[in-house]
Design a protein around this motif. Structure first.
Motif, PDB file in Angstrom:
ATOM      1  N   MET A   1       0.839  -1.187   0.000  1.00  0.00           N
ATOM      2  CA  MET A   1       0.000   0.000   0.000  1.00  0.00           C
ATOM      3  C   MET A   1       0.883   1.249   0.000  1.00  0.00           C
ATOM      4  O   MET A   1       1.796   1.355   0.805  1.00  0.00           O
ATOM      5  CB  MET A   1      -0.922  -0.007   1.227  1.00  0.00           C
ATOM      6  CG  MET A   1      -1.804   1.234   1.321  1.00  0.00           C
ATOM      7  SD  MET A   1      -2.830   1.242   2.814  1.00  0.00           S
ATOM      8  CE  MET A   1      -3.875  -0.154   2.496  1.00  0.00           C
ATOM      9  N   GLN A   2       0.596   2.171  -0.894  1.00  0.00           N
ATOM     10  CA  GLN A   2       1.410   3.372  -0.973  1.00  0.00           C
ATOM     11  C   GLN A   2       0.954   4.382   0.052  1.00  0.00           C
ATOM     12  O   GLN A   2      -0.240   4.598   0.247  1.00  0.00           O
ATOM     13  CB  GLN A   2       1.299   3.965  -2.376  1.00  0.00           C
ATOM     14  CG  GLN A   2       2.162   5.208  -2.568  1.00  0.00           C
ATOM     15  CD  GLN A   2       2.217   5.604  -4.026  1.00  0.00           C
ATOM     16  OE1 GLN A   2       1.893   4.830  -4.894  1.00  0.00           O
ATOM     17  NE2 GLN A   2       2.616   6.827  -4.280  1.00  0.00           N
ATOM     18  N   SER A   3       1.876   5.035   0.754  1.00  0.00           N
ATOM     19  CA  SER A   3       1.545   6.041   1.750  1.00  0.00           C
ATOM     20  C   SER A   3       2.127   7.377   1.331  1.00  0.00           C
ATOM     21  O   SER A   3       3.022   7.465   0.504  1.00  0.00           O
ATOM     22  CB  SER A   3       2.095   5.610   3.114  1.00  0.00           C
ATOM     23  OG  SER A   3       3.494   5.446   3.049  1.00  0.00           O
ATOM     24  N   TRP A   4       1.575   8.435   1.904  1.00  0.00           N
ATOM     25  CA  TRP A   4       2.060   9.776   1.608  1.00  0.00           C
ATOM     26  C   TRP A   4       3.441   9.971   2.222  1.00  0.00           C
ATOM     27  O   TRP A   4       3.718   9.512   3.325  1.00  0.00           O
ATOM     28  CB  TRP A   4       1.101  10.814   2.177  1.00  0.00           C
ATOM     29  CG  TRP A   4      -0.265  10.801   1.558  1.00  0.00           C
ATOM     30  CD1 TRP A   4      -1.383  10.192   2.042  1.00  0.00           C
ATOM     31  CD2 TRP A   4      -0.656  11.425   0.333  1.00  0.00           C
ATOM     32  NE1 TRP A   4      -2.444  10.387   1.206  1.00  0.00           N
ATOM     33  CE2 TRP A   4      -2.030  11.154   0.144  1.00  0.00           C
ATOM     34  CE3 TRP A   4       0.018  12.189  -0.619  1.00  0.00           C
ATOM     35  CZ2 TRP A   4      -2.734  11.616  -0.953  1.00  0.00           C
ATOM     36  CZ3 TRP A   4      -0.685  12.652  -1.717  1.00  0.00           C
ATOM     37  CH2 TRP A   4      -2.040  12.366  -1.878  1.00  0.00           C
ATOM     38  N   SER A   5       4.302  10.687   1.537  1.00  0.00           N
ATOM     39  CA  SER A   5       5.637  10.976   2.042  1.00  0.00           C
ATOM     40  C   SER A   5       5.946  12.441   1.797  1.00  0.00           C
ATOM     41  O   SER A   5       5.329  13.096   0.955  1.00  0.00           O
ATOM     42  CB  SER A   5       6.689  10.106   1.348  1.00  0.00           C
ATOM     43  OG  SER A   5       6.793  10.451  -0.027  1.00  0.00           O
ATOM     44  N   VAL A   6       6.930  12.962   2.530  1.00  0.00           N
ATOM     45  CA  VAL A   6       7.341  14.355   2.359  1.00  0.00           C
ATOM     46  C   VAL A   6       7.861  14.581   0.943  1.00  0.00           C
ATOM     47  O   VAL A   6       7.549  15.589   0.302  1.00  0.00           O
ATOM     48  CB  VAL A   6       8.410  14.736   3.406  1.00  0.00           C
ATOM     49  CG1 VAL A   6       8.945  16.140   3.131  1.00  0.00           C
ATOM     50  CG2 VAL A   6       7.824  14.671   4.815  1.00  0.00           C
ATOM     51  N   GLY A 120       1.710  12.471   8.066  1.00  0.00           N
ATOM     52  CA  GLY A 120       0.995  11.638   9.026  1.00  0.00           C
ATOM     53  C   GLY A 120      -0.502  11.894   9.000  1.00  0.00           C
ATOM     54  O   GLY A 120      -1.311  10.957   9.073  1.00  0.00           O
ATOM     55  N   MET A 121      -0.888  13.168   8.894  1.00  0.00           N
ATOM     56  CA  MET A 121      -2.311  13.518   8.831  1.00  0.00           C
ATOM     57  C   MET A 121      -2.956  12.953   7.560  1.00  0.00           C
ATOM     58  O   MET A 121      -4.071  12.423   7.595  1.00  0.00           O
ATOM     59  CB  MET A 121      -2.465  15.038   8.873  1.00  0.00           C
ATOM     60  CG  MET A 121      -2.052  15.657  10.196  1.00  0.00           C
ATOM     61  SD  MET A 121      -1.934  17.472  10.129  1.00  0.00           S
ATOM     62  CE  MET A 121      -3.665  17.926   9.882  1.00  0.00           C
ATOM     63  N   LEU A 122      -2.232  13.061   6.446  1.00  0.00           N
ATOM     64  CA  LEU A 122      -2.764  12.545   5.182  1.00  0.00           C
ATOM     65  C   LEU A 122      -2.908  11.029   5.217  1.00  0.00           C
ATOM     66  O   LEU A 122      -3.888  10.475   4.707  1.00  0.00           O
ATOM     67  CB  LEU A 122      -1.851  12.962   4.026  1.00  0.00           C
ATOM     68  CG  LEU A 122      -1.910  14.436   3.638  1.00  0.00           C
ATOM     69  CD1 LEU A 122      -0.742  14.790   2.719  1.00  0.00           C
ATOM     70  CD2 LEU A 122      -3.234  14.774   2.963  1.00  0.00           C
ATOM     71  N   ASN A 123      -1.938  10.362   5.811  1.00  0.00           N
ATOM     72  CA  ASN A 123      -2.011   8.904   5.891  1.00  0.00           C
ATOM     73  C   ASN A 123      -3.146   8.443   6.800  1.00  0.00           C
ATOM     74  O   ASN A 123      -3.652   7.324   6.666  1.00  0.00           O
ATOM     75  CB  ASN A 123      -0.686   8.328   6.389  1.00  0.00           C
ATOM     76  CG  ASN A 123       0.393   8.368   5.319  1.00  0.00           C
ATOM     77  OD1 ASN A 123       0.112   8.156   4.149  1.00  0.00           O
ATOM     78  ND2 ASN A 123       1.612   8.656   5.718  1.00  0.00           N
TER      79      ASN A 123
END
Length: 338
Positions: A1-6, A120-123
Motif C-alpha cells: 500500500m502506498q503512503s504519503w511521504s514528504v 501523518g495527517m494525510l495517511n
C-alpha cells in the motif's frame, strides 16, 4: 500500500497541493472555502467548524517548500488573524520550520504543520488517496457522491475501470490520465467500503510487457517494479495504456522486455535491468557503462548475449533472451546515445 511521504508532497504542483489540503480538512470535519487566485489577499484556504452555534474559523496558508520556513513568514501571516477577524492562522509546509519561527508562532496563536506531521495527517485521513473528491466547495452544498472514491487532481479524468487480478488478489483497476489506482472492496458492518491499495503515477510507468495470459506493468524511478496482471480485460487495458504512451514516454521508457518464469529482463533507454517479479532488482547495468557486446553460443549450446561493463573494473554479464540479435541491435543503438 502506498503512503504519503514528504518527498511526494514536495513534488506536487502548488495549486494541486492547495486542493489536497482542502480535501484533508474536509475529511477532518471542517467546512472549507477555497479562495480565488485573483483575490485571495494572501489566503489559500478558510476553514470553519460549527457545533451547536460555536464557530471557529481559521486561515490556512500553504507553503510547498523544500527549504525551511523562517520567522519572516510567521510575522507576515500572523497579522491576518486580526485583519480578517478569525480565531487563528495555520501555516502548512512540506518542509520544516526554523526554531525562531516556532517560537514566534507560539506567541501569536499561529499553528504550524510541517512536512512530517502533514504526511501523518494525510495517511490517517486520506490513506493512499482514498477520499471522495468534494472539490465543489463547502460540504453540504451538494450531497451527491462521485463515482470513484479516488482523489482526482486538477485536469484529471477517469478513462476506464476494469476488474483485474494482481498477485492473486482481485482489484478494480482505475485508469486516469495521470494515475493508475488499484481499489479493493471490503464488507463493513453496515455497508461495503472501497479503498485504494496501490497507486502508480502515470509518469512513473516505464512501459508494459504483454503475453497471452498476462499483462505486466513496469514502473518506478530509481528502482523498477513489475506488477503482474491478469483478467478478461487484459487486452483492453493494454490498448488504453498504449494510447496513453505519449503521456509517459518523455522520460525513461521501455525498449524491450523478456520473461523467463519469475525473472524478467528489461531494456530501457537508460539501463538494462534484471529482476525477480514481485521482488527487487538483481542486476542493473547503465547503458553508458557498456563497452562491448557479443553473441556467444554454438553447436548444442543456447545463444546468449555477453555484455562487458566498465564499472569499477571490467565486468561481464550474460543474458538469455528471446530474439537475441534484436536485443543486441537495440542495446547498441541506445548505448550510442547515452
Amino acid at each position: 500500500m502506498q503512503s504519503w511521504s514528504v518527498a511526494q508532497l514536495q513534488e506536487t504542483d502548488p495549486y494541486e497541493f492547495e486542493k489536497l489540503l482542502a480535501q484533508l480538512f474536509r475529511n477532518m470535519g471542517y467546512l472549507v472555502e477555497e479562495t480565488q487566485l485573483s483575490r485571495d489577499r494572501g489566503i489559500d484556504l478558510i476553514i470553519r467548524i460549527d457545533h451547536f452555534g460555536l464557530t471557529h474559523t481559521w486561515i490556512v496558508q500553504a507553503k510547498r517548500y523544500t527549504d525551511s520556513v523562517g520567522v519572516k513568514a510567521i510575522r507576515e501571516y500572523s497579522s491576518l488573524r486580526h485583519r480578517d477577524r478569525v480565531d487563528g492562522v495555520i501555516i502548512v509546509t512540506t518542509s520544516h520550520f526554523t526554531k525562531e519561527a516556532q517560537e514566534e508562532a507560539a506567541e501569536h496563536n499561529v499553528k504550524l504543520i510541517d512536512g512530517n506531521l502533514l504526511a501523518g495527517m494525510l495517511n490517517h485521513y486520506l490513506p493512499s488517496g482514498n477520499t471522495a473528491d468534494q472539490s465543489a466547495g463547502v460540504p453540504g452544498e451538494d450531497d451527491r457522491k462521485p463515482e470513484s472514491s479516488t482523489v482526482l487532481r486538477i485536469g484529471e479524468e477517469i478513462i476506464s475501470r476494469e476488474i483485474v487480478s494482481l498477485e492473486k488478489e482481485r482489484y478494480t483497476m482505475v485508469i486516469s490520465n495521470k494515475n493508475i489506482f488499484f481499489k479493493k472492496e471490503t464488507n463493513g458492518l453496515l455497508s461495503k467500503k472501497e479503498s485504494v491499495e496501490l497507486r502508480i503515477l502515470l509518469k512513473d510507468l516505464i512501459g508494459i510487457h504483454v503475453e497471452k495470459q498476462h499483462l505486466f506493468l513496469i514502473a518506478g524511478r530509481k528502482d523498477l517494479t513489475v506488477y503482474p496482471l491478469s483478467g478478461k480485460s487484459k487486452d483492453k487495458i493494454a490498448e488504453i495504456l498504449e494510447n496513453l504512451r505519449p503521456e509517459y514516454i518523455r522520460g525513461e521508457h521501455l525498449i524491450l522486455s523478456s520473461r523467463k518464469s519469475s525473472s524478467m529482463t528489461i531494456l530501457t533507454n537508460k539501463r538494462l535491468v534484471l529482476l525477480e517479479i514481485g521482488d527487487s532488482i538483481t542486476k542493473e547495468i547503465m547503458l553508458s557503462k557498456i563497452v562491448e557486446m557479443e553473441v556467444e553460443g554454438g553447436f548444442l549450446k543456447r545463444d546468449r548475449l555477453m555484455i562487458s561493463e566498465s564499472s569499477a573494473g571490467m565486468n561481464k554479464h550474460y543474458l538469455e533472451v528471446d530474439d537475441i540479435h534484436r536485443w543486441k541491435e537495440e542495446i547498441e543503438q541506445n548505448v550510442k546515445v547515452n
